[in-house]
Design a protein around this motif. Structure first.
Motif, PDB file in Angstrom:
ATOM      1  N   HIS A   1       0.800  -1.226   0.000  1.00  0.00           N
ATOM      2  CA  HIS A   1       0.000   0.000   0.000  1.00  0.00           C
ATOM      3  C   HIS A   1       0.837   1.282   0.000  1.00  0.00           C
ATOM      4  N   ILE A   2       2.166   1.168   0.086  1.00  0.00           N
ATOM      5  CA  ILE A   2       3.032   2.347   0.082  1.00  0.00           C
ATOM      6  C   ILE A   2       3.861   2.388  -1.197  1.00  0.00           C
TER       7      ILE A   2
ATOM      8  N   SER B   1       4.045  14.018   1.343  1.00  0.00           N
ATOM      9  CA  SER B   1       3.016  13.177   0.730  1.00  0.00           C
ATOM     10  C   SER B   1       3.060  11.764   1.303  1.00  0.00           C
ATOM     11  N   LEU B   2       4.270  11.236   1.479  1.00  0.00           N
ATOM     12  CA  LEU B   2       4.439   9.894   2.048  1.00  0.00           C
ATOM     13  C   LEU B   2       3.920   9.857   3.489  1.00  0.00           C
TER      14      LEU B   2
ATOM     15  N   ARG C   1       1.603  11.773   4.828  1.00  0.00           N
ATOM     16  CA  ARG C   1       0.136  11.828   4.785  1.00  0.00           C
ATOM     17  C   ARG C   1      -0.447  10.467   4.421  1.00  0.00           C
ATOM     18  N   HIS C   2       0.198   9.762   3.486  1.00  0.00           N
ATOM     19  CA  HIS C   2      -0.280   8.439   3.077  1.00  0.00           C
ATOM     20  C   HIS C   2      -0.164   7.439   4.229  1.00  0.00           C
ATOM     21  N   PHE C   3       0.972   7.443   4.926  1.00  0.00           N
ATOM     22  CA  PHE C   3       1.144   6.578   6.101  1.00  0.00           C
ATOM     23  C   PHE C   3       0.075   6.885   7.152  1.00  0.00           C
TER      24      PHE C   3
ATOM     25  N   ALA D   1      -2.914   8.251   6.776  1.00  0.00           N
ATOM     26  CA  ALA D   1      -4.241   7.816   6.318  1.00  0.00           C
ATOM     27  C   ALA D   1      -4.394   6.308   6.506  1.00  0.00           C
ATOM     28  N   LEU D   2      -3.353   5.555   6.178  1.00  0.00           N
ATOM     29  CA  LEU D   2      -3.406   4.099   6.366  1.00  0.00           C
ATOM     30  C   LEU D   2      -3.473   3.746   7.851  1.00  0.00           C
ATOM     31  N   SER D   3      -2.746   4.483   8.682  1.00  0.00           N
ATOM     32  CA  SER D   3      -2.779   4.245  10.125  1.00  0.00           C
ATOM     33  C   SER D   3      -4.192   4.464  10.668  1.00  0.00           C
TER      34      SER D   3
END
Length: 190
Positions: A57-58, A86-87, A89-91, A93-95
């Protein structure tokens, strides 16, 4: 959980990693913080090594191992400011999507009583109707058309309780004074 590097955000994602001296080993992320990304692996790693990981997912992550103690290691991610933001924010959101908050361990047997409709009196004195999903000696799960603050004191029937968790359209409340386990049965009334 907090430490000297600020809050940690739990996230569990599998990863296939490699370094210049070690090819293809498996790891799993455990959390992210301002310190970096923390992993666990059965491979013992050396601080200062460059690392590449393919994380579910990353995608590909290029990093440097900052700290390695036993099976845990922490990496700082390589990249420019916008890409790192950006990375992150993605982490995050997944958390949030994983919602790995620890559910309290239940020790009391839960039952579904025959009387499911109960009056719930709020802190401001207003009474609303609630639907009992289940009850134990120490608490109750209710469907209720109000969102109440965690820690709010309510009266469920004749029993005083505090809101301890939320779920879709309802709440879990812990009784201020627990029932005796023998008093919890399907014919009980609140």
């Amino acid at each position: 959980m907090k430490d000297m590097h600020g809050p940690r955000h739990r996230i569990i994602l599998p990863a296939l990693c490699w370094t210049a001296r070690r090819r293809d080993f498996y790891a799993i992320t455990t959390d992210i913080s301002a310190e970096g990304v923390r992993f666990r692996s059965s491979s013992l790693l050396i601080p200062g090594e460059d690392l590449t990981c393919s994380i579910r997912h990353i995608g590909l992550l290029h990093a440097r191992i900052d700290r390695a103690v036993g099976q845990e290691f922490v990496v700082s991610v390589r990249g420019d400011g916008p890409a790192l933001a950006s990375l992150a924010r993605h982490f995050m959101a997944l958390s949030r999507a994983q919602d790995l908050s620890v559910e309290p361990i239940r020790v009391d047997r839960r039952i579904v009583p025959k009387q499911k409709v109960v009056t719930v009196t709020l802190e401001d004195g207003h009474a609303v109707s609630g639907h009992v999903l289940n009850i134990s000696a120490s608490g109750v799960a209710l469907l209720i058309d109000r969102t109440l603050e965690l820690g709010a004191t309510i009266q469920v029937g004749r029993k005083l309780a505090r809101v301890v968790r939320h779920f879709t359209h309802g709440l879990g409340a812990a009784f201020v004074e627990s029932f005796e386990p023998g008093d919890v049965h399907d014919a009980m009334t609140l």
